[in-house]
Design an enzyme around this catalytic site. Structure first.
Site, PDB file in Angstrom:
ATOM      1  N   GLY A  18      19.482  55.971  15.506  1.00  0.00           N
ATOM      2  CA  GLY A  18      19.256  54.994  16.411  1.00  0.00           C
ATOM      3  C   GLY A  18      17.676  54.944  16.818  1.00  0.00           C
ATOM      4  N   ASN A  19      17.300  54.181  17.860  1.00  0.00           N
ATOM      5  CA  ASN A  19      15.935  54.015  18.115  1.00  0.00           C
ATOM      6  C   ASN A  19      15.683  54.040  19.652  1.00  0.00           C
ATOM      7  OD1 ASN A  19      15.600  51.298  18.893  1.00  0.00           O
ATOM      8  ND2 ASN A  19      16.289  50.980  16.716  1.00  0.00           N
ATOM      9  N   PHE A  20      14.664  53.886  20.325  1.00  0.00           N
ATOM     10  CA  PHE A  20      14.287  54.075  21.798  1.00  0.00           C
ATOM     11  C   PHE A  20      14.342  52.679  22.358  1.00  0.00           C
ATOM     12  CE2 PHE A  20      12.273  57.966  20.057  1.00  0.00           C
ATOM     13  CZ  PHE A  20      12.881  58.772  20.733  1.00  0.00           C
ATOM     14  N   ALA A  86      15.503  45.676  18.181  1.00  0.00           N
ATOM     15  CA  ALA A  86      15.017  46.896  17.163  1.00  0.00           C
ATOM     16  C   ALA A  86      15.883  47.020  16.342  1.00  0.00           C
ATOM     17  CB  ALA A  86      14.570  47.775  18.053  1.00  0.00           C
TER      18      ALA A  86
END
Ligand code: CTP
Ligand code: CA
Length: 210
Positions: A18-20, A86
């Site tokens: 995943g990402n932030f 994102a």
């Protein structure tokens, strides 16, 4: 239509890549547009953000593939799209059904590229529809943002640079520059994401002459 949040790409039943991204920017734009009277379809990856606005129809997705499918389905019924998500650029090629155990001496996950949702919408958009992208850059910011505007057939691109402290993922503030197709750039101060959302909506209205 707005895409927002991160995507989660499954490795095994308990793990993901995943990402932030928090989703805050997309939710703020959705609220602003809804306040102005727009009916908003908000396609969100996993996000803690909440909205109770009656004009916002939230569609929850998890992976880049699910976000792509929801976007392709809903875009033809919309006046345009703002792509704040994102989206993962790569996803595990072979996610496994059983949990990966730690007894491995080494472990490599093979990744394959995801579909570019913004670029796909850029290919099918009609003359009446608008398409706004975001770019998060760490270097050659302006040049990279303008290249993305061209490549994805966007009308506007919103650049936020990770070099600006207080901007980008997880923050409540953002510092943006908006580029239009004509090559014009408008630089904004560091503001709350709510104020930034209003600036983006204003720029969109100016650009489209609604
Ligand atoms: N985007 C998308 N689908 C993807 C990747 C990106 O819709 N699979 C959208 C983002 O929501 C954003 C824009 O494309 O509006 C630019 O995203 P960004 O990650 O900055 O650009 P990429 O084209 O993915 O290039 P890179 O990450 O290599 O810089
Ligand atoms: Ca990317």
């Amino acid at each position: 239509m707005i895409t927002t949040g991160p995507t989660y790409e499954k490795i095994d039943p308990v793990r993901f890549i995943g990402n932030f991204s928090s989703g805050k920017m997309g939710f703020s734009i959705a609220e602003k547009l809804a306040d102005e009277g727009a009916l908003v379809t908000l396609i969100s990856g996993p996000s803690a953000c909440q909205t109770t606005h009656p004009n916002i129809h939230r569609i929850d997705v998890v992976s880049a593939k699910e976000m792509y499918e929801a976007s392709i389905e809903h875009f033809p019924n919309c006046d345009g799209a703002i792509m704040t998500a994102a989206v993962a650029d790569f996803t595990p090629l072979n996610p496994v059904d059983a949990k990966v155990k730690r007894e491995k001496s080494n472990y490599t996950i093979e990744l394959t590229p995801t579909k570019d949702i913004a670029a796909s919408l850029g290919k099918i958009k009609s003359e009446k529809q608008f398409l706004v992208g975001f770019a998060l850059e760490t270097n050659d910011e302006e040049q990279n943002a303008q290249l993305k505007l061209e490549k994805k057939n966007l009308d506007l691109i919103v650049l936020n640079s990770l070099n600006d402290s207080g901007a980008g993922f997880q923050h409540d503030t953002n510092k943006i520059t908006i580029f239009s197709r004509s090559g014009q750039a408008k630089v904004f101060d560091l503001k709350t994401k709510k104020e930034v959302a209003a600036d983006i909506v204003d720029a969109l209205i100016l650009n489209q002459n609604f």
